[in-house]
Design a protein around this motif. Structure first.
Motif, PDB file in Angstrom:
ATOM      1  N   VAL A  29      26.086 -27.508   5.859  1.00 47.00           N
ATOM      2  CA  VAL A  29      25.780 -28.256   4.641  1.00 47.00           C
ATOM      3  C   VAL A  29      25.766 -29.742   4.942  1.00 47.00           C
ATOM      4  O   VAL A  29      26.740 -30.297   5.461  1.00 47.00           O
ATOM      5  CB  VAL A  29      26.819 -27.950   3.541  1.00 47.00           C
ATOM      6  CG1 VAL A  29      26.537 -28.774   2.292  1.00 47.00           C
ATOM      7  CG2 VAL A  29      26.822 -26.459   3.216  1.00 47.00           C
ATOM      8  N   LEU A  30      24.653 -30.398   4.633  1.00 43.14           N
ATOM      9  CA  LEU A  30      24.532 -31.848   4.807  1.00 43.14           C
ATOM     10  C   LEU A  30      24.973 -32.538   3.523  1.00 43.14           C
ATOM     11  O   LEU A  30      24.580 -32.132   2.427  1.00 43.14           O
ATOM     12  CB  LEU A  30      23.083 -32.218   5.108  1.00 43.14           C
ATOM     13  CG  LEU A  30      22.770 -33.719   5.203  1.00 43.14           C
ATOM     14  CD1 LEU A  30      23.404 -34.318   6.449  1.00 43.14           C
ATOM     15  CD2 LEU A  30      21.261 -33.953   5.205  1.00 43.14           C
ATOM     16  N   ALA A  31      25.791 -33.559   3.649  1.00 44.51           N
ATOM     17  CA  ALA A  31      26.258 -34.275   2.467  1.00 44.51           C
ATOM     18  C   ALA A  31      26.325 -35.769   2.737  1.00 44.51           C
ATOM     19  O   ALA A  31      26.578 -36.212   3.858  1.00 44.51           O
ATOM     20  CB  ALA A  31      27.629 -33.754   2.033  1.00 44.51           C
ATOM     21  N   ILE A  32      26.089 -36.537   1.691  1.00 47.05           N
ATOM     22  CA  ILE A  32      26.268 -37.982   1.720  1.00 47.05           C
ATOM     23  C   ILE A  32      27.304 -38.311   0.651  1.00 47.05           C
ATOM     24  O   ILE A  32      27.205 -37.835  -0.482  1.00 47.05           O
ATOM     25  CB  ILE A  32      24.959 -38.728   1.422  1.00 47.05           C
ATOM     26  CG1 ILE A  32      23.867 -38.327   2.421  1.00 47.05           C
ATOM     27  CG2 ILE A  32      25.172 -40.243   1.460  1.00 47.05           C
ATOM     28  CD1 ILE A  32      22.488 -38.883   2.082  1.00 47.05           C
ATOM     29  N   VAL A  33      28.311 -39.098   1.016  1.00 47.89           N
ATOM     30  CA  VAL A  33      29.351 -39.475   0.056  1.00 47.89           C
ATOM     31  C   VAL A  33      29.456 -40.994   0.001  1.00 47.89           C
ATOM     32  O   VAL A  33      29.058 -41.695   0.942  1.00 47.89           O
ATOM     33  CB  VAL A  33      30.724 -38.863   0.438  1.00 47.89           C
ATOM     34  CG1 VAL A  33      30.613 -37.352   0.619  1.00 47.89           C
ATOM     35  CG2 VAL A  33      31.275 -39.505   1.711  1.00 47.89           C
ATOM     36  N   ASP A  34      30.007 -41.486  -1.113  1.00 47.49           N
ATOM     37  CA  ASP A  34      30.246 -42.922  -1.208  1.00 47.49           C
ATOM     38  C   ASP A  34      31.704 -43.209  -0.863  1.00 47.49           C
ATOM     39  O   ASP A  34      32.470 -42.298  -0.544  1.00 47.49           O
ATOM     40  CB  ASP A  34      29.855 -43.459  -2.592  1.00 47.49           C
ATOM     41  CG  ASP A  34      30.686 -42.848  -3.720  1.00 47.49           C
ATOM     42  OD1 ASP A  34      31.787 -42.299  -3.450  1.00 47.49           O
ATOM     43  OD2 ASP A  34      30.247 -42.934  -4.891  1.00 47.49           O
ATOM     44  N   PHE A  35      32.100 -44.472  -0.964  1.00 49.86           N
ATOM     45  CA  PHE A  35      33.463 -44.827  -0.569  1.00 49.86           C
ATOM     46  C   PHE A  35      34.492 -44.529  -1.658  1.00 49.86           C
ATOM     47  O   PHE A  35      35.675 -44.822  -1.484  1.00 49.86           O
ATOM     48  CB  PHE A  35      33.519 -46.295  -0.144  1.00 49.86           C
ATOM     49  CG  PHE A  35      32.871 -46.533   1.188  1.00 49.86           C
ATOM     50  CD1 PHE A  35      33.482 -46.106   2.354  1.00 49.86           C
ATOM     51  CD2 PHE A  35      31.632 -47.148   1.273  1.00 49.86           C
ATOM     52  CE1 PHE A  35      32.881 -46.299   3.590  1.00 49.86           C
ATOM     53  CE2 PHE A  35      31.024 -47.347   2.508  1.00 49.86           C
ATOM     54  CZ  PHE A  35      31.648 -46.924   3.666  1.00 49.86           C
ATOM     55  N   ASP A  36      34.033 -43.937  -2.766  1.00 53.34           N
ATOM     56  CA  ASP A  36      34.948 -43.466  -3.797  1.00 53.34           C
ATOM     57  C   ASP A  36      35.162 -41.961  -3.671  1.00 53.34           C
ATOM     58  O   ASP A  36      35.651 -41.321  -4.600  1.00 53.34           O
ATOM     59  CB  ASP A  36      34.405 -43.805  -5.196  1.00 53.34           C
ATOM     60  CG  ASP A  36      35.450 -43.586  -6.279  1.00 53.34           C
ATOM     61  OD1 ASP A  36      36.654 -43.781  -6.009  1.00 53.34           O
ATOM     62  OD2 ASP A  36      35.067 -43.190  -7.401  1.00 53.34           O
ATOM     63  N   MET A  37      34.746 -41.383  -2.539  1.00 47.90           N
ATOM     64  CA  MET A  37      34.901 -39.958  -2.263  1.00 47.90           C
ATOM     65  C   MET A  37      34.091 -39.096  -3.221  1.00 47.90           C
ATOM     66  O   MET A  37      34.488 -37.979  -3.561  1.00 47.90           O
ATOM     67  CB  MET A  37      36.384 -39.538  -2.293  1.00 47.90           C
ATOM     68  CG  MET A  37      37.252 -40.254  -1.284  1.00 47.90           C
ATOM     69  SD  MET A  37      38.995 -39.762  -1.334  1.00 47.90           S
ATOM     70  CE  MET A  37      38.932 -38.190  -0.481  1.00 47.90           C
TER      71      MET A  37
END
Length: 228
Positions: A29-37
């Motif tokens: 699974v490919l995921a992109i997250v921000d710095f707020d999780m």
């Protein structure tokens, strides 16, 4: 941006394709997250044997996936499985040096090594986010025997619920645990690069431009640190 393995239930004839390098049947699974999780993009359905770079190239070239390229002048922090090109900032690859090549050794163990350390400590936000969602939603480790597509929808739904919980109760105990947990520094692989794609700009110009940006960032951090 990174990939993670989620256990999958697939027909017998598909098990080898979904078997990852650890011998487990899983989706990559490919995921992109921000710095707020929080998750800002999730791409499911790929076999566990698929390389992270291959999953990324497919996601970036699939119009239906609506891959969110970062705005101009910004980039995703990625590991060494991904190319150094427009929108992606991987660490410096761990090069092999001859013993006599002391100048290059000093160079790598200077600003490049420091950049890789800082890069890893910042990028581990994605590992922390994966850790939270896997601990919270036990269905992800005990997937029901639905179709692969429906299993992917379960993963996406868990990510959406994760974002909601993070918004409503940002300081719950699972978030607190993974926010403060010590994670090891991951060394970049020897060499670099990834498979090519007509939909991802892998031109020499694009790769050189991003490499130059990485050099500027690395040297600036090294100089701000005092060069030692």
């Amino acid at each position: 941006m990174d990939g993670t393995m989620i256990p999958a239930v697939v027909p017998t004839e598909l098990r080898e394709a979904y078997r990852n390098r650890l011998g487990r049947v899983a989706q990559n699974v490919l995921a992109i997250v921000d710095f707020d999780m929080k998750f800002i993009f999730v791409y499911t359905g790929w076999e566990g044997s698929a390389h992270d770079a291959r999953v990324f190239h497919h996601a970036a070239s699939d119009p239906e996936a609506r891959f969110p390229w970062p705005p101009e002048g910004q980039y995703y922090l990625v590991d060494s499985a991904y190319p150094c090109t427009t929108g992606l900032l991987p660490p410096y690859p761990r090069e092999r040096y001859h013993r006599s090549d002391r100048h290059n050794q000093r160079d790598f163990h200077g600003y490049k090594d420091y950049f890789n350390y800082r890069h890893s400590t910042v990028r581990n936000i994605v590992e922390r986010t994966f850790g939270v969602i896997k601990e919270r939603f036990t269905i992800l480790s005990n997937m029901p025997p639905y179709s692969v597509g429906r299993q992917g929808l379960i993963i996406t739904a868990c990510c959406a619920l994760h974002n909601f919980i993070r918004t409503v109760t940002p300081d719950d105990w699972i978030f607190q645990t993974w926010s403060t947990m010590h994670l090891p520094i991951i060394e970049p692989a020897v060499g670099g690069g990834a498979s090519s794609s007509a939909h991802v700009d892998l031109s020499i110009e694009a790769q050189n431009n991003m490499a130059a940006i990485r050099d500027e960032i690395a040297i600036s951090m090294w100089e701000a640190r005092g060069g030692h």
